[in-house]
Motif scaffolding. Sequence first.
Motif, mmCIF file in Angstrom:
data_model
loop_
_atom_site.group_PDB
_atom_site.id
_atom_site.type_symbol
_atom_site.label_atom_id
_atom_site.label_comp_id
_atom_site.label_asym_id
_atom_site.label_seq_id
_atom_site.Cartn_x
_atom_site.Cartn_y
_atom_site.Cartn_z
ATOM 1 N N CYS A 155 3.199 2.930 -13.019
ATOM 2 C CA CYS A 155 3.518 1.535 -12.671
ATOM 3 C C CYS A 155 4.495 1.485 -11.503
ATOM 4 C CB CYS A 155 4.112 0.809 -13.870
ATOM 5 S SG CYS A 155 2.926 0.472 -15.173
ATOM 6 N N ARG A 156 5.505 2.341 -11.519
ATOM 7 C CA ARG A 156 6.487 2.376 -10.436
ATOM 8 C C ARG A 156 5.830 2.772 -9.121
ATOM 9 N NH1 ARG A 156 9.387 6.626 -11.738
ATOM 10 N NH2 ARG A 156 10.389 5.575 -13.457
ATOM 11 N N TRP A 157 4.954 3.781 -9.163
ATOM 12 C CA TRP A 157 4.283 4.239 -7.955
ATOM 13 C C TRP A 157 3.362 3.150 -7.402
ATOM 14 C CZ3 TRP A 157 -0.725 5.089 -6.325
ATOM 15 C CH2 TRP A 157 -0.860 5.807 -5.139
ATOM 16 N N MET A 158 2.626 2.464 -8.298
ATOM 17 C CA MET A 158 1.719 1.389 -7.868
ATOM 18 C C MET A 158 2.491 0.235 -7.241
ATOM 19 S SD MET A 158 -1.509 1.524 -8.127
ATOM 20 C CE MET A 158 -2.876 2.183 -8.999
ATOM 21 N N TYR A 159 3.606 -0.143 -7.849
ATOM 22 C CA TYR A 159 4.422 -1.235 -7.308
ATOM 23 C C TYR A 159 4.926 -0.880 -5.914
ATOM 24 C CZ TYR A 159 8.285 -4.495 -6.721
ATOM 25 O OH TYR A 159 9.141 -5.428 -6.227
ATOM 26 N N ASN A 160 5.444 0.334 -5.765
ATOM 27 C CA ASN A 160 5.944 0.762 -4.455
ATOM 28 C C ASN A 160 4.818 0.837 -3.425
ATOM 29 O OD1 ASN A 160 8.594 0.940 -5.319
ATOM 30 N ND2 ASN A 160 8.401 3.091 -5.899
ATOM 31 N N LYS A 161 3.626 1.268 -3.821
ATOM 32 C CA LYS A 161 2.480 1.327 -2.916
ATOM 33 C C LYS A 161 2.049 -0.075 -2.506
ATOM 34 C CE LYS A 161 -0.392 3.860 -0.712
ATOM 35 N NZ LYS A 161 0.152 4.624 0.407
#
Length: 78
Positions: free
Chosen positions: A26-32
Motif C-alpha cells: 500500500c505504501r509503495w502504491m501510494y508513493n507511485k
Amino acid sequence: MLRAFRTEINPSFGQRQTINQTIGTCRWMYNKFIETNQNFHKTGHSYMNGFAFSKWMNNVYLPSHPDKHWVKQSASKA
C-alpha cells in the motif's frame, strides 16, 4: 452513553508477514501514484484519478516491469 472497547490482536508469524507485506505494498502504491501524478503535472498532462491509475498500473506498468511481480502477491485491494 459512549463505550470504548480495547482490542488486542496476537497474529501468528505468517499473519504478521502478510500484514507487513500488505502495508508495504500500500505504501509503495501510494508513493507511485504521487510520483506518477507529479510527472504528469510536469509534462502538462491532466491529473490521473485512482481508477485510471489502477488501469495504467495493471495494463502498462506491471507488464513492462517484471521485477515488480511482488505487487500482485498482496491482496487485490491493497
